[in-house]
Design an enzyme around this catalytic site. Structure first.
Site, mmCIF file in Angstrom:
data_model
loop_
_atom_site.group_PDB
_atom_site.id
_atom_site.type_symbol
_atom_site.label_atom_id
_atom_site.label_comp_id
_atom_site.label_asym_id
_atom_site.label_seq_id
_atom_site.Cartn_x
_atom_site.Cartn_y
_atom_site.Cartn_z
ATOM 1 N N HIS A 25 1.657 4.441 -2.886
ATOM 2 C CA HIS A 25 1.816 5.889 -2.737
ATOM 3 C C HIS A 25 3.187 6.318 -3.260
ATOM 4 O O HIS A 25 3.321 7.348 -3.937
ATOM 5 C CB HIS A 25 1.716 6.286 -1.263
ATOM 6 C CG HIS A 25 0.325 6.337 -0.719
ATOM 7 N ND1 HIS A 25 -0.691 7.050 -1.312
ATOM 8 C CD2 HIS A 25 -0.202 5.792 0.416
ATOM 9 C CE1 HIS A 25 -1.795 6.936 -0.580
ATOM 10 N NE2 HIS A 25 -1.526 6.175 0.461
ATOM 11 N N HIS A 36 0.829 -1.204 0.000
ATOM 12 C CA HIS A 36 0.000 0.000 0.000
ATOM 13 C C HIS A 36 0.867 1.259 0.000
ATOM 14 O O HIS A 36 0.692 2.155 -0.841
ATOM 15 C CB HIS A 36 -0.913 -0.009 1.229
ATOM 16 C CG HIS A 36 -1.758 1.222 1.372
ATOM 17 N ND1 HIS A 36 -3.077 1.267 1.004
ATOM 18 C CD2 HIS A 36 -1.465 2.468 1.845
ATOM 19 C CE1 HIS A 36 -3.563 2.478 1.225
ATOM 20 N NE2 HIS A 36 -2.600 3.219 1.744
ATOM 21 N N GLU A 37 1.793 1.333 0.936
ATOM 22 C CA GLU A 37 2.626 2.528 1.024
ATOM 23 C C GLU A 37 3.518 2.676 -0.207
ATOM 24 O O GLU A 37 3.794 3.797 -0.648
ATOM 25 C CB GLU A 37 3.470 2.503 2.309
ATOM 26 C CG GLU A 37 2.643 2.563 3.581
ATOM 27 C CD GLU A 37 1.629 3.703 3.607
ATOM 28 O OE1 GLU A 37 1.890 4.765 2.997
ATOM 29 O OE2 GLU A 37 0.565 3.528 4.223
ATOM 30 N N HIS A 88 3.286 6.617 -6.877
ATOM 31 C CA HIS A 88 2.557 7.815 -7.294
ATOM 32 C C HIS A 88 3.496 9.024 -7.300
ATOM 33 O O HIS A 88 3.418 9.890 -8.180
ATOM 34 C CB HIS A 88 1.384 8.041 -6.338
ATOM 35 C CG HIS A 88 0.299 8.909 -6.884
ATOM 36 N ND1 HIS A 88 -0.793 9.288 -6.138
ATOM 37 C CD2 HIS A 88 0.122 9.494 -8.090
ATOM 38 C CE1 HIS A 88 -1.593 10.048 -6.861
ATOM 39 N NE2 HIS A 88 -1.053 10.192 -8.045
#
Length: 682
Positions: A476, A472-473, A479
């Site tokens: 990010h 998940h991190e 991104h």
């Protein structure tokens, strides 16, 4: 300490423009910020005072490029405050909260600068701007309006004072939560106190004791780090100790000691309500949602209600399994919140023949990091080169250079994986530098996790949920790393709040792909791959407990929305929380992901205030987006991945998020894939 010779104001000597962290002390920050704030004020005044008529280059681009010294200081300061704090740095953080907030208000209420930006905004149709330039103008103009630039003078003055007070309160709230977490230790000194704990929990608890300087032989410590408290609640056979740990965990900030956050929550809510009124809104939720994909409380509530009732039904079915496990164990007491995880683990073990002690050896941290890098390579052509020579702010920090398939440098990725007392809880991504073609900058991206460290000489073993957090991190992180925009204000994760979780939650899907697990999930001692039978049981058990977890999340989102929909702060935030949950019928044994008194998403900043719903909103997007790969018949389909990179991961805020999703998916999102993924379809 003067500015002269201050290492923060000199050229930062490490590769990729990182500072010499060992040379930096807390007392360096105040004089450095004094210089940087003065420089930025002078730049803003100069842009506003130009005799030349406002144009995109001399106003918008100039504003985006201003404050370079201040920006790099802020990124560094907030990174250290979150990940490597100390009493001295916390003192500096409290002292700087007000002047930094006041500076932000002075910039975004600067009438001369806003007049130029407003003039451009009014003429935007005739300026011949590129789509990204138009987007920058619209976003910056909205930033100024939402910061109070259009308010009357007295209202502007009051709004700036409110923002300053909120910054101080946010800082106190976050430091109180850290204090509450660091102030708790459940010491386990006997075999009776360790009853039920498998080896991996004992190892983590022993290491936690060592990390805290408690060298007594055989002593184990349970802290409030999520990766330690949750396994303890899931495995400890000592019901009295489970209750003690659970009460400490959920009671953070709700006490009469130094870490009491109840009055602070109320002050923050009162000031937010006042700020919303100054903007002409009935409540803070209306103000916050104005600049989101959802746009309204009604849209948010429709989504939360769409999930709430199926989740209640799913949790009721799970409750029967939990009660069955209690009966099988001969337990005659009532089912309490500190019992749920323990007996749910027994039910899961019986129903799916799954034992966490059997699973975790196949998920050593380093192999899971390699797995996420491999997925990023297969999807986006990225290559990662370890840079052990780059020193971080703590020995735990590791660094990798990131390259595109053509060997062009994309940026630097840093990772800080372990829980410690100098670091706030949770997991998050931040940027030490954002990407911008206009500024010629490549991103420096940091992922923080809070995993329980393995014993000396042994790897850190992750749970399946830990692996999900890791991916998940890194979603990010991608991104930020894949950002490809001209102007920094539009770079990376600086998107609407209910869009920002799409890249992170979407990337979670690859961690559970069979081909990824079969390649990288290997036993740390034997190197044997994850057995097919164990993989099948893991996948079969994936939706077990989703009713419970969905209710915990959704209940937190409902409380967030309810408290920020009030025209003024409630008299008692704890009572308001209790009454809200009772009105929705939350079963007593379930509880919340976050209670208001330690809800950092809401109160350590305004980032997720009236916005905790965004994880569910983005889950609708991410499940529908991953279906594009399923429809292509390949989780790594090159054409779909290329479209994903262009439309979602690289575009930052240069495109309106709904348009960006449609460009990728060919249509608006639908909710059914999310409900199916959670097992909530009828």
């Amino acid at each position: 300490m003067t500015a002269l010779g201050n290492p923060l104001l000199l050229a930062w000597p490490q590769a990729h423009g990182l500072p010499d962290f060992d040379a930096i002390a807390p007392e360096h920050f105040p004089p450095a910020f004094e210089v940087a704030l003065a420089e930025h004020r002078a730049e803003i005044d100069a842009i506003a005072a130009q005799a030349e008529a406002p144009g995109f280059a001399n106003t918008l681009a100039a504003f985006d490029a201003s404050g370079r010294q201040l920006t790099r200081l802020e990124h560094l300061f907030y990174t250290l405050a979150a990940s490597a704090t100390s009493p001295a740095l916390q003192s500096v953080q409290r002292a700087l909260a007000a002047p930094l907030a006041a500076h932000g208000s002075a910039v975004y209420m600067h009438q001369g600068l806003f007049a130029r930006i407003d003039a451009l905004f009014e003429r935007r149709e005739a300026l011949g701007l590129t789509p990204e330039q138009r987007r920058l103008l619209e976003r910056v103009h909205l930033d100024f309006v939402r910061a109070g630039a259009r308010l009357e003078p007295a209202a502007r003055e009051r709004y700036a004072a409110v923002m300053t007070s909120l910054a101080e309160l946010n800082t106190r709230f976050a430091q109180n939560v850290l204090g509450a977490e660091n102030g708790y230790q459940l010491r386990l000194a006997t075999e009776a106190e360790l009853a039920g704990l498998p080896g991996f929990v004992r190892t983590a608890a022993r290491q936690a004791a060592i990390d805290r300087g408690l060298m007594q032989e055989g002593l184990h410590v349970i802290t409030l780090s999520r990766s330690l408290i949750l396994p303890f609640l899931g495995f400890s056979a000592r019901r009295d100790l489970r209750e003690q740990a659970w009460r400490a965990w959920v009671g953070r900030g709700d006490d009469t000691g130094d870490s009491d956050n109840r009055a602070i929550c109320r002050e923050i809510l009162e000031l937010r309500a006042e700020a919303a009124r100054l903007h002409g809104h009935a409540c803070y939720a209306d103000y916050a949602l104005e600049d989101t994909m959802a746009r309204s409380r009604q849209a948010v509530m429709e989504l939360l209600e769409r999930v709430w009732h199926p989740a209640l039904a799913a949790q009721a079915r799970e409750r029967e399994a939990v009660l069955g496990a209690m009966a099988a164990a001969g337990a005659t007491h009532a089912l309490e919140p500190w019992d749920w995880r323990f007996y749910a683990e027994q039910a899961r073990r019986t129903r799916f023949e799954l034992d966490e002690s059997e699973v975790k050896p196949y998920f050593p941290l380093d192999r899971m990091v390699a797995a996420m890098f491999d997925c990023a390579g297969r999807l986006f052509g990225l290559r990662f080169k370890a840079r052990p020579d780059i020193a971080g702010y703590h020995a735990d920090v590791r660094a990798w250079e990131v390259f595109d398939s053509d060997d062009g440098l994309r940026g630097l990725f840093l990772q800080d994986n372990f829980a410690r007392s100098s670091k706030r809880s949770g997991a998050w991504m931040s940027a030490l530098r954002n990407q911008s073609r206009a500024l010629g900058t490549t991103p420096v991206i940091l992922n923080n996790n809070n995993f329980a460290r393995g014993a000396a000489g042994e790897p850190t073993l992750l749970s399946f949920d830990d692996v999900r957090t890791l991916f998940h991190e890194f979603g990010h992180g991608l991104h930020g790393l894949l950002s490809s925009v001209e102007h920094e204000r539009l770079a990376g994760t600086q998107v609407l709040r209910d869009f920002v979780e799409l890249p992170s939650q979407l990337f979670e899907h690859w961690m559970a792909e069979s081909e990824v697990l079969k390649k990288f999930a290997r036993h740390w001692q034997t190197d044997a791959p994850l057995p097919d039978a164990l993989l099948a049981r893991l996948q079969a058990a994936r939706q077990f407990g989703q009713g419970y977890e969905t209710l915990r999340y959704t209940a937190s989102a409902l409380v967030d929305m309810a408290v920020h929909a009030l025209p003024a702060a409630p008299g008692d935030v704890v009572a308001f929380e209790r009454d809200t949950l009772a009105a929705w019928g939350l079963p007593a044994e379930v509880g919340l992901n976050h209670r208001l008194t330690h809800f950092q998403h809401l109160f350590s900043s305004a980032g997720y205030a009236a916005g905790y719903y965004v994880y569910l909103w983005a889950e609708v997007l991410d499940c529908d987006a991953f279906d594009a790969f399923i429809e292509a018949g390949n989780a790594f389909d090159p054409a779909v991945a290329a479209r994903l990179r262009e439309c979602i991961y690289s575009s930052g805020n240069s495109r309106e998020p709904g348009e960006a999703f449609r460009a990728f998916r060919g249509r608006d999102p639908v909710v059914e894939p999310m409900l199916k993924d959670r097992g909530l379809l009828a």
